[in-house]
Design a protein around this motif. Sequence first.
Motif, PDB file in Angstrom:
ATOM      1  N   HIS A  15       1.776  40.562   7.242  1.00 54.96           N
ATOM      2  CA  HIS A  15       3.076  40.105   6.763  1.00 54.96           C
ATOM      3  C   HIS A  15       4.177  41.093   7.160  1.00 54.96           C
ATOM      4  O   HIS A  15       5.254  40.683   7.615  1.00 54.96           O
ATOM      5  CB  HIS A  15       3.037  39.909   5.241  1.00 54.96           C
ATOM      6  CG  HIS A  15       4.296  39.350   4.684  1.00 54.96           C
ATOM      7  ND1 HIS A  15       4.677  38.039   4.875  1.00 54.96           N
ATOM      8  CD2 HIS A  15       5.279  39.915   3.949  1.00 54.96           C
ATOM      9  CE1 HIS A  15       5.833  37.821   4.284  1.00 54.96           C
ATOM     10  NE2 HIS A  15       6.232  38.953   3.712  1.00 54.96           N
ATOM     11  N   ILE A  18       4.964  40.692  10.882  1.00 58.73           N
ATOM     12  CA  ILE A  18       5.758  39.487  11.138  1.00 58.73           C
ATOM     13  C   ILE A  18       7.211  39.726  10.734  1.00 58.73           C
ATOM     14  O   ILE A  18       8.140  39.374  11.470  1.00 58.73           O
ATOM     15  CB  ILE A  18       5.179  38.259  10.400  1.00 58.73           C
ATOM     16  CG1 ILE A  18       3.792  37.892  10.934  1.00 58.73           C
ATOM     17  CG2 ILE A  18       6.140  37.072  10.471  1.00 58.73           C
ATOM     18  CD1 ILE A  18       3.772  37.412  12.378  1.00 58.73           C
ATOM     19  N   ARG A  19       7.421  40.360   9.599  1.00 55.30           N
ATOM     20  CA  ARG A  19       8.788  40.646   9.150  1.00 55.30           C
ATOM     21  C   ARG A  19       9.495  41.594  10.100  1.00 55.30           C
ATOM     22  O   ARG A  19      10.709  41.496  10.286  1.00 55.30           O
ATOM     23  CB  ARG A  19       8.768  41.236   7.747  1.00 55.30           C
ATOM     24  CG  ARG A  19       8.373  40.211   6.684  1.00 55.30           C
ATOM     25  CD  ARG A  19       8.445  40.777   5.318  1.00 55.30           C
ATOM     26  NE  ARG A  19       9.841  41.140   5.057  1.00 55.30           N
ATOM     27  CZ  ARG A  19      10.233  41.827   4.001  1.00 55.30           C
ATOM     28  NH1 ARG A  19       9.357  42.240   3.121  1.00 55.30           N
ATOM     29  NH2 ARG A  19      11.505  42.112   3.825  1.00 55.30           N
ATOM     30  N   ALA A  26       9.298  33.049  14.376  1.00 57.10           N
ATOM     31  CA  ALA A  26       7.973  33.516  13.960  1.00 57.10           C
ATOM     32  C   ALA A  26       7.894  33.621  12.441  1.00 57.10           C
ATOM     33  O   ALA A  26       6.913  33.189  11.829  1.00 57.10           O
ATOM     34  CB  ALA A  26       7.654  34.861  14.611  1.00 57.10           C
ATOM     35  N   TYR A  27       8.938  34.174  11.836  1.00 62.68           N
ATOM     36  CA  TYR A  27       8.925  34.322  10.376  1.00 62.68           C
ATOM     37  C   TYR A  27       8.910  32.958   9.691  1.00 62.68           C
ATOM     38  O   TYR A  27       8.164  32.751   8.730  1.00 62.68           O
ATOM     39  CB  TYR A  27      10.127  35.147   9.905  1.00 62.68           C
ATOM     40  CG  TYR A  27      10.050  35.480   8.439  1.00 62.68           C
ATOM     41  CD1 TYR A  27       9.132  36.410   7.965  1.00 62.68           C
ATOM     42  CD2 TYR A  27      10.861  34.832   7.510  1.00 62.68           C
ATOM     43  CE1 TYR A  27       9.036  36.701   6.611  1.00 62.68           C
ATOM     44  CE2 TYR A  27      10.774  35.122   6.164  1.00 62.68           C
ATOM     45  CZ  TYR A  27       9.861  36.051   5.720  1.00 62.68           C
ATOM     46  OH  TYR A  27       9.762  36.338   4.376  1.00 62.68           O
ATOM     47  N   SER A  29       7.700  30.186  10.848  1.00 61.23           N
ATOM     48  CA  SER A  29       6.353  29.621  11.021  1.00 61.23           C
ATOM     49  C   SER A  29       5.373  30.270  10.053  1.00 61.23           C
ATOM     50  O   SER A  29       4.517  29.597   9.470  1.00 61.23           O
ATOM     51  CB  SER A  29       5.877  29.826  12.460  1.00 61.23           C
ATOM     52  OG  SER A  29       6.672  29.114  13.355  1.00 61.23           O
ATOM     53  N   TRP A  30       5.507  31.565   9.888  1.00 68.01           N
ATOM     54  CA  TRP A  30       4.612  32.325   9.012  1.00 68.01           C
ATOM     55  C   TRP A  30       4.749  31.871   7.559  1.00 68.01           C
ATOM     56  O   TRP A  30       3.756  31.663   6.877  1.00 68.01           O
ATOM     57  CB  TRP A  30       4.911  33.813   9.163  1.00 68.01           C
ATOM     58  CG  TRP A  30       4.078  34.740   8.358  1.00 68.01           C
ATOM     59  CD1 TRP A  30       4.486  35.478   7.290  1.00 68.01           C
ATOM     60  CD2 TRP A  30       2.698  35.081   8.552  1.00 68.01           C
ATOM     61  NE1 TRP A  30       3.455  36.246   6.809  1.00 68.01           N
ATOM     62  CE2 TRP A  30       2.340  36.015   7.567  1.00 68.01           C
ATOM     63  CE3 TRP A  30       1.734  34.667   9.469  1.00 68.01           C
ATOM     64  CZ2 TRP A  30       1.066  36.551   7.479  1.00 68.01           C
ATOM     65  CZ3 TRP A  30       0.459  35.205   9.370  1.00 68.01           C
ATOM     66  CH2 TRP A  30       0.133  36.134   8.392  1.00 68.01           C
ATOM     67  N   ILE A  34       2.240  31.346   4.508  1.00 64.87           N
ATOM     68  CA  ILE A  34       2.285  32.487   3.585  1.00 64.87           C
ATOM     69  C   ILE A  34       3.609  32.382   2.829  1.00 64.87           C
ATOM     70  O   ILE A  34       4.660  32.262   3.443  1.00 64.87           O
ATOM     71  CB  ILE A  34       2.255  33.831   4.361  1.00 64.87           C
ATOM     72  CG1 ILE A  34       1.047  33.921   5.276  1.00 64.87           C
ATOM     73  CG2 ILE A  34       2.341  35.004   3.406  1.00 64.87           C
ATOM     74  CD1 ILE A  34      -0.283  34.020   4.581  1.00 64.87           C
ATOM     75  N   ALA A  56      -4.740  32.194   8.454  1.00 66.32           N
ATOM     76  CA  ALA A  56      -3.724  33.254   8.483  1.00 66.32           C
ATOM     77  C   ALA A  56      -3.930  34.163   9.693  1.00 66.32           C
ATOM     78  O   ALA A  56      -2.962  34.522  10.379  1.00 66.32           O
ATOM     79  CB  ALA A  56      -3.757  34.057   7.186  1.00 66.32           C
ATOM     80  N   LEU A  59      -2.930  32.180  12.839  1.00 70.65           N
ATOM     81  CA  LEU A  59      -1.488  32.034  12.884  1.00 70.65           C
ATOM     82  C   LEU A  59      -0.833  33.345  13.301  1.00 70.65           C
ATOM     83  O   LEU A  59       0.045  33.372  14.174  1.00 70.65           O
ATOM     84  CB  LEU A  59      -0.966  31.580  11.517  1.00 70.65           C
ATOM     85  CG  LEU A  59       0.544  31.422  11.372  1.00 70.65           C
ATOM     86  CD1 LEU A  59       1.083  30.403  12.369  1.00 70.65           C
ATOM     87  CD2 LEU A  59       0.872  31.022   9.940  1.00 70.65           C
ATOM     88  N   PHE A  60      -1.260  34.431  12.699  1.00 74.02           N
ATOM     89  CA  PHE A  60      -0.715  35.748  13.045  1.00 74.02           C
ATOM     90  C   PHE A  60      -0.884  36.025  14.531  1.00 74.02           C
ATOM     91  O   PHE A  60       0.069  36.409  15.215  1.00 74.02           O
ATOM     92  CB  PHE A  60      -1.412  36.834  12.212  1.00 74.02           C
ATOM     93  CG  PHE A  60      -0.962  38.209  12.562  1.00 74.02           C
ATOM     94  CD1 PHE A  60       0.218  38.731  12.051  1.00 74.02           C
ATOM     95  CD2 PHE A  60      -1.731  39.000  13.395  1.00 74.02           C
ATOM     96  CE1 PHE A  60       0.636  40.008  12.390  1.00 74.02           C
ATOM     97  CE2 PHE A  60      -1.324  40.287  13.734  1.00 74.02           C
ATOM     98  CZ  PHE A  60      -0.134  40.792  13.228  1.00 74.02           C
ATOM     99  N   LEU A  63       1.453  34.114  16.716  1.00 73.31           N
ATOM    100  CA  LEU A  63       2.860  34.501  16.592  1.00 73.31           C
ATOM    101  C   LEU A  63       3.175  35.846  17.251  1.00 73.31           C
ATOM    102  O   LEU A  63       4.297  36.059  17.702  1.00 73.31           O
ATOM    103  CB  LEU A  63       3.268  34.544  15.118  1.00 73.31           C
ATOM    104  CG  LEU A  63       3.281  33.210  14.398  1.00 73.31           C
ATOM    105  CD1 LEU A  63       3.512  33.413  12.916  1.00 73.31           C
ATOM    106  CD2 LEU A  63       4.303  32.261  14.997  1.00 73.31           C
TER     107      LEU A  63
END
Length: 65
Positions: A15, A18-19, A26-27, A29-30, A34, A56, A59-60, A63
Motif C-alpha cells: 500500500h 502504491i501511494r 494506479a492508486y 485501481s488499487w 484495498i 492483492a 494487482l500490485f 500496477l
Amino acid sequence: MINIRARVDLLENMHQVIRSLNDERAYESWILFIPDEPSRDDFRGIAEDENDFEHAQSLFTSLVL
C-alpha cells in the motif's frame, strides 16, 4: 502454516509503495480492492483470505511493473 502477520505487513508495504508512485490511475485501481485509508484490520481481513491475498499481490504486480 500461513503467517498472517507477515501477510499484513506485506500488504501494508505494498500500500505504501502504491501511494508513493505518484500515479493517480494506479492508486485508483488499487483502492477499488484495498480500501482508501485502510486500517490494520482491513489488511488482516485480506491477509486471512487466500483468494483476496493472491488478488492483492497480482494487482500490485500489475500496477508497479
